[in-house]
Design a protein around this motif. Structure first.
Motif, PDB file in Angstrom:
ATOM      1  N   GLN A  36       0.831  -1.200   0.000  1.00 56.61           N
ATOM      2  CA  GLN A  36       0.000   0.000   0.000  1.00 56.61           C
ATOM      3  C   GLN A  36       0.869   1.255   0.000  1.00 56.61           C
ATOM      4  O   GLN A  36       1.896   1.301   0.687  1.00 56.61           O
ATOM      5  CB  GLN A  36      -0.915  -0.004   1.230  1.00 56.61           C
ATOM      6  CG  GLN A  36      -1.834   1.196   1.343  1.00 56.61           C
ATOM      7  CD  GLN A  36      -2.610   1.198   2.660  1.00 56.61           C
ATOM      8  OE1 GLN A  36      -2.022   0.962   3.714  1.00 56.61           O
ATOM      9  NE2 GLN A  36      -3.903   1.439   2.586  1.00 56.61           N
ATOM     10  N   ASP A  37       0.460   2.260  -0.771  1.00 56.60           N
ATOM     11  CA  ASP A  37       1.170   3.531  -0.757  1.00 56.60           C
ATOM     12  C   ASP A  37       0.973   4.186   0.604  1.00 56.60           C
ATOM     13  O   ASP A  37      -0.162   4.370   1.056  1.00 56.60           O
ATOM     14  CB  ASP A  37       0.642   4.440  -1.865  1.00 56.60           C
ATOM     15  CG  ASP A  37       1.477   5.705  -2.020  1.00 56.60           C
ATOM     16  OD1 ASP A  37       1.376   6.589  -1.144  1.00 56.60           O
ATOM     17  OD2 ASP A  37       2.196   5.818  -3.020  1.00 56.60           O
ATOM     18  N   ALA A  38       2.059   4.536   1.261  1.00 58.24           N
ATOM     19  CA  ALA A  38       1.981   5.057   2.627  1.00 58.24           C
ATOM     20  C   ALA A  38       1.252   6.392   2.693  1.00 58.24           C
ATOM     21  O   ALA A  38       0.633   6.713   3.712  1.00 58.24           O
ATOM     22  CB  ALA A  38       3.389   5.199   3.206  1.00 58.24           C
ATOM     23  N   LYS A  39       1.309   7.177   1.621  1.00 56.76           N
ATOM     24  CA  LYS A  39       0.681   8.495   1.634  1.00 56.76           C
ATOM     25  C   LYS A  39      -0.747   8.471   1.102  1.00 56.76           C
ATOM     26  O   LYS A  39      -1.673   8.949   1.749  1.00 56.76           O
ATOM     27  CB  LYS A  39       1.529   9.481   0.825  1.00 56.76           C
ATOM     28  CG  LYS A  39       2.891   9.765   1.435  1.00 56.76           C
ATOM     29  CD  LYS A  39       3.681  10.752   0.589  1.00 56.76           C
ATOM     30  CE  LYS A  39       5.047  11.039   1.208  1.00 56.76           C
ATOM     31  NZ  LYS A  39       5.854  11.980   0.370  1.00 56.76           N
ATOM     32  N   SER A  40      -0.922   7.933  -0.094  1.00 58.99           N
ATOM     33  CA  SER A  40      -2.250   7.957  -0.725  1.00 58.99           C
ATOM     34  C   SER A  40      -3.171   6.854  -0.221  1.00 58.99           C
ATOM     35  O   SER A  40      -4.383   6.921  -0.431  1.00 58.99           O
ATOM     36  CB  SER A  40      -2.101   7.830  -2.242  1.00 58.99           C
ATOM     37  OG  SER A  40      -1.658   6.527  -2.603  1.00 58.99           O
ATOM     38  N   LYS A  41      -2.602   5.818   0.409  1.00 59.81           N
ATOM     39  CA  LYS A  41      -3.332   4.647   0.904  1.00 59.81           C
ATOM     40  C   LYS A  41      -3.819   3.734  -0.228  1.00 59.81           C
ATOM     41  O   LYS A  41      -4.561   2.777   0.011  1.00 59.81           O
ATOM     42  CB  LYS A  41      -4.530   5.046   1.780  1.00 59.81           C
ATOM     43  CG  LYS A  41      -4.200   6.035   2.887  1.00 59.81           C
ATOM     44  CD  LYS A  41      -3.094   5.541   3.785  1.00 59.81           C
ATOM     45  CE  LYS A  41      -2.774   6.555   4.878  1.00 59.81           C
ATOM     46  NZ  LYS A  41      -1.599   6.148   5.690  1.00 59.81           N
ATOM     47  N   GLU A  42      -3.389   4.011  -1.457  1.00 58.10           N
ATOM     48  CA  GLU A  42      -3.782   3.175  -2.581  1.00 58.10           C
ATOM     49  C   GLU A  42      -3.091   1.817  -2.489  1.00 58.10           C
ATOM     50  O   GLU A  42      -1.898   1.737  -2.215  1.00 58.10           O
ATOM     51  CB  GLU A  42      -3.407   3.850  -3.893  1.00 58.10           C
ATOM     52  CG  GLU A  42      -3.788   3.057  -5.129  1.00 58.10           C
ATOM     53  CD  GLU A  42      -3.382   3.751  -6.424  1.00 58.10           C
ATOM     54  OE1 GLU A  42      -3.963   3.427  -7.474  1.00 58.10           O
ATOM     55  OE2 GLU A  42      -2.479   4.613  -6.374  1.00 58.10           O
TER      56      GLU A  42
ATOM     57  N   LYS B  64       3.530  -0.791   3.944  1.00 62.45           N
ATOM     58  CA  LYS B  64       3.260   0.591   3.569  1.00 62.45           C
ATOM     59  C   LYS B  64       4.549   1.159   3.008  1.00 62.45           C
ATOM     60  O   LYS B  64       5.593   1.136   3.681  1.00 62.45           O
ATOM     61  CB  LYS B  64       2.758   1.386   4.766  1.00 62.45           C
ATOM     62  CG  LYS B  64       1.410   0.875   5.275  1.00 62.45           C
ATOM     63  CD  LYS B  64       0.754   1.839   6.247  1.00 62.45           C
ATOM     64  CE  LYS B  64      -0.640   1.335   6.651  1.00 62.45           C
ATOM     65  NZ  LYS B  64      -1.355   2.312   7.494  1.00 62.45           N
TER      66      LYS B  64
END
Length: 211
Positions: free
Chosen positions: A17-23, A82
């Motif tokens: 998971q992208d740590a910033k966007s949560k995607e 993440k």
């Protein structure tokens, strides 16, 4: 280190998971060694079930995943990484492997993918994805749908894509020929893997002819 509940093959699925966007970017497998290397290096390492070896995401393309934190679920049988992604996570060039919805899955084979790598390592990653779709048959997977249709459906698709290459080439449309050739090559990989044939075996045959 926490005792992770690996499966009978010593593997555990890892959601990225992208740590910033949560995607959610991708899903792969890890074993104890790849998890250890991930923690030690701060870069995402996974385990290839086909090659039976470790691989670092982005080692060839440069699209590495810098791991910021690792979580595990309540049953300790799934990991969540993440990350800070240094480029597209998907082999197609999309940021995430989950770029298609069930509503457009019918047309997924016509989507134009931007090539990111032209190496044997990339092809092996693509084969790993095909093999995983064969094995896991996730709902909504185009490759799994072809697999479930059997050899006849797969080869019919190969024939259709070959015809598209001929049409594009006859029209002298370079972009269309590249696009249709990518579709043909992808479906040829599916057909080869359905028959248990590896890329290496095909390459070895070409080498034999060259000699």
């Amino acid at each position: 280190m926490i005792d992770i509940n690996y499966d009978e093959k010593g593997l555990v699925p890892a959601v990225v998971q992208d740590a910033k966007s949560k995607e959610v970017l991708m899903v792969a497998y890890m074993n104890e060694e790849s998890l250890k290397k991930t923690i030690e290096t701060g870069k995402a390492w996974f385990y290839s079930r086909k090659r039976k070896s470790l691989w670092q995401k982005g080692e060839t393309s440069g699209n590495v995943l810098e791991v910021k934190s690792i979580f595990y679920d309540c049953d300790k049988d799934t990991l969540l990484l993440k990350v800070d992604a240094k480029g597209p996570a998907c082999h197609t060039g999309h940021n995430s492997c989950f770029y298609r919805s069930l509503s457009d899955i019918q047309d997924s084979d016509n989507e134009k993918d931007e090539p990111q790598e032209n190496t044997l390592n990339f092809l092996n990653e693509l084969v790993d994805i095909i093999d995983s779709r064969f094995e896991e048959k996730p709902e909504g997977s185009y490759v799994a749908k072809l697999y479930n249709g059997g050899r006849e459906r797969i080869l019919k698709k190969v024939g259709e894509e070959a015809a598209e290459v001929v049409i594009a080439s006859m029209s002298q449309d370079k972009d269309a020929t590249i696009y249709e050739s990518a579709d043909l090559f992808f479906h040829m990989l599916i057909a080869l893997r359905y028959d248990g044939i590896t890329i290496e075996e095909v390459i070895n045959e070409l080498k034999r002819r060259h000699k």
